[in-house]
Design a protein around this motif. Sequence first.
Motif, mmCIF file in Angstrom:
data_model
loop_
_atom_site.group_PDB
_atom_site.id
_atom_site.type_symbol
_atom_site.label_atom_id
_atom_site.label_comp_id
_atom_site.label_asym_id
_atom_site.label_seq_id
_atom_site.Cartn_x
_atom_site.Cartn_y
_atom_site.Cartn_z
ATOM 1 N N PRO A 167 23.326 10.852 1.720
ATOM 2 C CA PRO A 167 23.570 10.697 0.307
ATOM 3 C C PRO A 167 22.529 10.500 -0.634
ATOM 4 O O PRO A 167 21.809 9.837 -0.684
ATOM 5 N N GLY A 168 22.317 11.516 -1.339
ATOM 6 C CA GLY A 168 21.199 11.676 -2.215
ATOM 7 C C GLY A 168 19.888 12.322 -1.672
ATOM 8 O O GLY A 168 18.884 12.312 -2.181
ATOM 9 N N ASP B 68 26.057 7.944 -5.329
ATOM 10 C CA ASP B 68 26.046 8.383 -4.108
ATOM 11 C C ASP B 68 25.937 7.338 -3.019
ATOM 12 O O ASP B 68 26.857 7.567 -1.877
#
Length: 181
Positions: free
Chosen positions: A41-42, A81
């Motif tokens: 995430p990210g 996120d």
Amino acid sequence: MTGATDVRDRPDPLDDDLGWMLGVVFRGYVRAAEHTLADFPGGPRGYQVLTAAVNGPARNQGAIAEELGIDRTVLTYLIDDLERPGYVARRADPADRRNRLVDVTDAGRAAWEQRRRALRGVESHLLGALAPEESASLRVLLQRVACSTQAVDPLRDLCEVVTQVRPESDEPSRDSRSKTA
């Protein structure tokens, strides 16, 4: 350009250029890290945020943004996120209820440890030309330089940094400057 095993009568000017060397290593690391963290995430920035949460006490988003050099708006999205899979949680700051502190969760710590191992593999590959003791020495030296650089924060006053590092012989004398001005 000379390679590690090439020999020439005349050295390539880039062979001792710190910016070039750092750039080559940095670009190699970034490519490998982006691949390793592609589904995180990210991506790499999300990993940086999670690392900040893992390696310190809970801090507010502004402190994390400043520490990492990430725009606060972007950081908000990165934390969003990381919250979705349960890697971090926001909570009210007991000292100032207007602030939200970012805490790492057990799931976040486990995800960080797994990715950290994968990134250590990337680092080992990049430093593969060095003997283990050389790699350890390089890490110690880079850590010292990084901490010193971060403490000075050259981005605040680049002219002062240039003045500090420029040898006096490179700087034109006042007399020669006034004659050319």
